[in-house]
Design a protein around this motif. Structure first.
Motif, PDB file in Angstrom:
ATOM      1  N   MET A 154     -25.440  21.044  19.615  1.00  0.00           N
ATOM      2  CA  MET A 154     -27.201  20.310  19.999  1.00  0.00           C
ATOM      3  C   MET A 154     -26.425  19.079  19.323  1.00  0.00           C
ATOM      4  O   MET A 154     -26.528  17.462  20.128  1.00  0.00           O
ATOM      5  N   LEU A 155     -26.084  18.497  18.126  1.00  0.00           N
ATOM      6  CA  LEU A 155     -25.749  17.717  17.599  1.00  0.00           C
ATOM      7  C   LEU A 155     -24.216  16.703  18.751  1.00  0.00           C
ATOM      8  O   LEU A 155     -24.803  15.426  18.967  1.00  0.00           O
ATOM      9  N   LEU A 156     -23.836  17.440  18.642  1.00  0.00           N
ATOM     10  CA  LEU A 156     -22.340  17.020  20.222  1.00  0.00           C
ATOM     11  C   LEU A 156     -23.460  16.235  21.912  1.00  0.00           C
ATOM     12  O   LEU A 156     -22.976  15.190  21.947  1.00  0.00           O
ATOM     13  N   VAL A 296     -30.751  15.647  17.654  1.00  0.00           N
ATOM     14  CA  VAL A 296     -29.893  14.861  16.314  1.00  0.00           C
ATOM     15  C   VAL A 296     -30.322  15.072  14.455  1.00  0.00           C
ATOM     16  O   VAL A 296     -29.034  15.636  14.450  1.00  0.00           O
ATOM     17  N   GLY A 297     -31.311  14.440  14.579  1.00  0.00           N
ATOM     18  CA  GLY A 297     -31.425  14.487  13.223  1.00  0.00           C
ATOM     19  C   GLY A 297     -31.752  16.133  12.541  1.00  0.00           C
ATOM     20  O   GLY A 297     -31.214  16.023  11.221  1.00  0.00           O
ATOM     21  N   SER A 298     -31.906  16.781  13.700  1.00  0.00           N
ATOM     22  CA  SER A 298     -32.022  18.022  13.374  1.00  0.00           C
ATOM     23  C   SER A 298     -31.024  19.038  12.772  1.00  0.00           C
ATOM     24  O   SER A 298     -30.796  19.497  12.391  1.00  0.00           O
ATOM     25  N   ALA A 299     -30.320  18.935  13.762  1.00  0.00           N
ATOM     26  CA  ALA A 299     -29.068  19.036  14.359  1.00  0.00           C
ATOM     27  C   ALA A 299     -28.640  18.892  12.416  1.00  0.00           C
ATOM     28  O   ALA A 299     -27.352  19.796  11.927  1.00  0.00           O
ATOM     29  N   VAL A 300     -28.612  17.977  12.495  1.00  0.00           N
ATOM     30  CA  VAL A 300     -27.523  16.874  11.007  1.00  0.00           C
ATOM     31  C   VAL A 300     -28.263  17.571   9.451  1.00  0.00           C
ATOM     32  O   VAL A 300     -27.893  18.315   8.895  1.00  0.00           O
ATOM     33  N   GLY A 301     -29.920  17.694  10.023  1.00  0.00           N
ATOM     34  CA  GLY A 301     -30.469  18.714   8.441  1.00  0.00           C
ATOM     35  C   GLY A 301     -29.981  20.140   8.301  1.00  0.00           C
ATOM     36  O   GLY A 301     -29.813  20.612   7.231  1.00  0.00           O
ATOM     37  N   SER A 302     -29.895  20.529   9.577  1.00  0.00           N
ATOM     38  CA  SER A 302     -30.107  22.389   9.730  1.00  0.00           C
ATOM     39  C   SER A 302     -28.555  22.489   9.154  1.00  0.00           C
ATOM     40  O   SER A 302     -28.315  23.443   9.207  1.00  0.00           O
ATOM     41  N   ILE A 303     -27.698  21.521   9.503  1.00  0.00           N
ATOM     42  CA  ILE A 303     -26.076  22.675   9.060  1.00  0.00           C
ATOM     43  C   ILE A 303     -26.099  22.190   7.530  1.00  0.00           C
ATOM     44  O   ILE A 303     -25.119  22.779   7.350  1.00  0.00           O
ATOM     45  N   SER A 304     -26.862  20.855   7.571  1.00  0.00           N
ATOM     46  CA  SER A 304     -26.365  20.321   6.237  1.00  0.00           C
ATOM     47  C   SER A 304     -27.380  21.258   4.917  1.00  0.00           C
ATOM     48  O   SER A 304     -26.455  21.907   4.110  1.00  0.00           O
ATOM     49  N   GLU A 305     -28.636  22.295   5.737  1.00  0.00           N
ATOM     50  CA  GLU A 305     -29.042  23.624   5.009  1.00  0.00           C
ATOM     51  C   GLU A 305     -28.128  24.379   4.991  1.00  0.00           C
ATOM     52  O   GLU A 305     -27.703  25.508   4.354  1.00  0.00           O
ATOM     53  N   VAL A 306     -27.995  24.667   6.273  1.00  0.00           N
ATOM     54  CA  VAL A 306     -26.511  26.330   6.706  1.00  0.00           C
ATOM     55  C   VAL A 306     -25.115  25.842   5.501  1.00  0.00           C
ATOM     56  O   VAL A 306     -25.199  27.144   5.001  1.00  0.00           O
ATOM     57  N   LEU A 307     -25.353  25.055   5.769  1.00  0.00           N
ATOM     58  CA  LEU A 307     -23.504  24.696   4.132  1.00  0.00           C
ATOM     59  C   LEU A 307     -23.824  25.414   3.422  1.00  0.00           C
ATOM     60  O   LEU A 307     -23.102  25.942   2.617  1.00  0.00           O
ATOM     61  N   GLY A 308     -25.562  24.876   2.410  1.00  0.00           N
ATOM     62  CA  GLY A 308     -25.604  25.279   1.848  1.00  0.00           C
ATOM     63  C   GLY A 308     -25.403  26.976   1.728  1.00  0.00           C
ATOM     64  O   GLY A 308     -25.540  27.712   0.858  1.00  0.00           O
ATOM     65  N   GLU A 309     -26.011  27.476   2.669  1.00  0.00           N
ATOM     66  CA  GLU A 309     -25.943  29.468   2.762  1.00  0.00           C
ATOM     67  C   GLU A 309     -24.354  29.360   2.930  1.00  0.00           C
ATOM     68  O   GLU A 309     -24.360  30.402   2.419  1.00  0.00           O
ATOM     69  N   LEU A 310     -24.162  28.471   3.428  1.00  0.00           N
ATOM     70  CA  LEU A 310     -22.102  29.296   3.551  1.00  0.00           C
ATOM     71  C   LEU A 310     -21.536  28.971   2.066  1.00  0.00           C
ATOM     72  O   LEU A 310     -20.505  29.769   1.696  1.00  0.00           O
ATOM     73  N   GLN A 311     -21.811  27.993   1.476  1.00  0.00           N
ATOM     74  CA  GLN A 311     -21.393  28.083  -0.215  1.00  0.00           C
ATOM     75  C   GLN A 311     -21.383  28.667  -1.314  1.00  0.00           C
ATOM     76  O   GLN A 311     -20.487  29.354  -1.963  1.00  0.00           O
TER      77      GLN A 311
END
Length: 586
Positions: A154-156, A296-311
């Motif tokens: 979605m971001l791309l 795009v904004g939601s995608a970036v926000g979601s990706i950043s949140e998912v990165l926390g889960e991935l961490q």
């Protein structure tokens, strides 16, 4: 530089482990990816639907065109719903399947690890990791990764449509990208470190629960509940404190992303609104641009949140990889010797052994002993003399640091482990029974035993009579550790199990020392049946057991201090005579 390469290599190994479990399900991964791309494409197409509705429907004030584009819009929504259903099903299926495979793989590995591994790793903590950590991995594999991929597409796609719609406004959106990436990098590292600590604390909570509830009678008998509650609350608060720190870092990450991204959207709205007023772009183009900006904004926000889960998942994956890569120090040789006929002839030569947790303290010190086929050898000695350790080495739960044990003239380290252990039947002081039926527990030694063979073994162990008087006989369910049976009944079931195993060598670890007089009588009758025509090695404290032995080995400080019959040792061994006076009944 070397440290960075090592860290990268470690992370790559962990990623490869997860990928290896996903690899067998290429078809399901393909279904998920197709559904993901389909839903992302539909979502991006909705922006154009909005533009057409405004510019060609509302702006022209044509009811027919408005209805036409509204129907297209509804069709897109239905397609999006169906695609989302497909994606959700296959991604969730994949997560559940992969985690089930990981659980089985970890358990299959753990169950073959040498007992020394569990001296330094609490079994209850490992149990917690197989539940809590696996649940986290399931969430990541079955949801978070899909969300991340979907939002990346979605971001791309959103950025491409932003450029197509209006390059000038797109430049304003892209200015915010470095501002968003920076907090992700800063807070992401902190989240990962705290996530590993959090998983450790949660595992400690699970281990403490299992330990206390598993020993609930002892806890309540000593009125220890209040102290255990305090200790448990401390464990929980420690876990909460780490979780709070992790949550704060993730919250700062999400907050920074929201402010920066949607601040940029607000700026775009203002600039775009000025262009609409100036007639440079249409209202539909601005609406579509805002839609893509939000995507795009939601995608970036979601990706950043998912990165926390991935961490967090990285912490769980680290521990899982550690468990899977833990080597067993006790393995079968590549080319094992054949063990055709076991008579029970055992030679112990210059055996030296220290437990891994106490490497400087020799539990056995140059111990030598020969056990003849068919004889009963009793092992006596003070606590810590090495009696139980010798049984552990016979079963090859550990390997000695020096010396060897030979079975039928073959070093047991050259035998296949399952063949070696099949030569022994163990009856311990505290009989180990498992949750399930009495029949299941009896068949633990031989799964293919018939009902008739099970009953014969139970009769030989003097257990049949009390079993048939239970509510459901052999199908009576037992609680954990045989809850519901007396000590003597548990011991007789354990003896029946050993009879059913029909092994050539019998190992008795103080099998009657914890029983009352009546239970001891019946257990001894059962043992006499079990020991017939077998080589028997018995750790004994009671004189009645020792007197019936062919020979008695007196162990002290890991050595054989004296060897002979009861009468011989009473006359020649000061230590044996003292033990007889202090410990044995006369």
């Amino acid at each position: 530089m070397n440290n960075l390469l090592r860290v990268f290599h470690d992370r790559w190994q962990k990623a490869r482990m997860v990928v290896a479990f996903v690899a067998p399900y290429k078809k399901q991964v393909a279904f998920s990816l197709v559904a993901l791309l389909f839903t992302a494409t539909i979502m991006l197409s909705i922006g154009q639907g909005i533009r057409l509705m405004i510019d060609r429907g509302l702006a022209t004030q044509s009811v027919e065109l408005l209805t036409q584009y509204m129907l297209i819009f509804i069709l897109l929504i239905i397609s999006l719903a169906l695609g989302t259903f497909t994606r959700f099903y296959w991604v969730t299926w994949l997560g559940e399947r992969v985690v089930a495979d990981i659980r089985c793989k970890v358990f299959d590995h753990l169950i073959h690890l040498h007992p020394g591994f569990f001296e330094n790793n609490r079994s209850l903590e490992i149990q917690s990791r197989l539940t809590a950590d696996m649940t986290l991995l399931q969430t990541v594999v079955g949801s978070s990764v899909s969300v991340a991929l979907r939002n990346l597409v979605m971001l791309l796609g959103g950025v491409v449509w932003l450029f197509i719609t209006n390059a000038k406004l797109t430049a304003l959106v892209l200015v915010s990208v470095p501002l968003v990436v920076a907090p992700i990098l800063v807070f992401g590292h902190r989240v990962r470190r705290l996530s590993r600590q959090s998983q450790d604390k949660v595992a400690a909570v699970g281990a403490y629960i299992g330990e206390i509830l598993g020993q609930i009678k002892t806890v309540q008998a000593y009125n220890h509940q209040e102290i255990d509650k305090i200790n448990f609350h401390r464990h929980v608060e420690d876990a909460f404190a780490i979780a709070k720190q992790r949550t704060i870092q993730r919250a700062w990450l999400i907050t920074a992303v929201i402010i920066l991204v949607f601040g940029a959207v607000g700026l775009v709205l203002w600039v775009g609104g000025m262009d609409v007023i100036a007639g440079q772009i249409s209202g539909g183009e601005l609406a579509a641009f805002v839609f893509y900006s939000v995507i795009v904004g939601s995608a970036v926000g979601s990706i950043s949140e998912v990165l926390g889960e991935l961490q967090r998942a990285a912490g769980a994956a680290e521990r899982t990889v550690e468990l899977l890569s833990a080597p067993s120090q006790i393995v079968s040789p590549a080319h094992p010797k054949s063990l055709l006929n076991v008579s029970g002839h055992i030679e112990i030569e210059q055996l030296c052994f220290a437990y891994p947790s106490r490497p400087d303290v020799l539990a056995l010190n140059k111990l030598s002993l020969t056990i003849k086929p068919g004889e009963m050898l009793a092992l006596v000695g003070p606590s810590g003399a090495g009696k139980s350790t010798l049984l552990d080495l016979l079963l090859r739960f550990y390997d000695p640091q020096f010396g060897c044990i030979k079975l039928e003239g073959i070093d047991i380290r050259r035998l296949e482990i399952t063949a070696l252990r099949a030569s022994f039947a163990l009856v311990s002081q505290n009989p180990i029974l498992f949750y399930g039926t009495i029949s299941d527990n009896l068949r633990y030694a031989r799964q293919d035993a018939t009902d008739a063979e099970v009953e014969i073994a139970a009769k030989a162990a003097y257990a049949h009579e009390f079993i048939v008087n239970l509510p459901r006989g052999y199908q009576t369910h037992l609680g954990d550790a045989g809850l519901g049976l007396s000590g003597g009944q548990k011991q007789r079931i354990a003896i029946a199990r050993a009879i059913l195993a029909n092994a050539a060598i019998l190992l008795l670890d103080e099998a009657t020392s914890a029983l009352d007089a009546e239970s001891e009588y019946w257990v001894k009758q059962a043992l006499s049946q079990l020991m017939a025509h077998r080589t028997t090695i018995a750790i004994a404290h009671r004189l009645s057991t020792v007197k019936s032995a062919d020979r008695i080995a007196v162990l002290n400080h890991g050595r054989v201090e004296a060897l002979g019959t009861h009468a011989e040792l009473m006359a020649t061994s000061e230590l044996y005579a003292r033990l007889a006076a202090l410990q044995f009944e006369t």
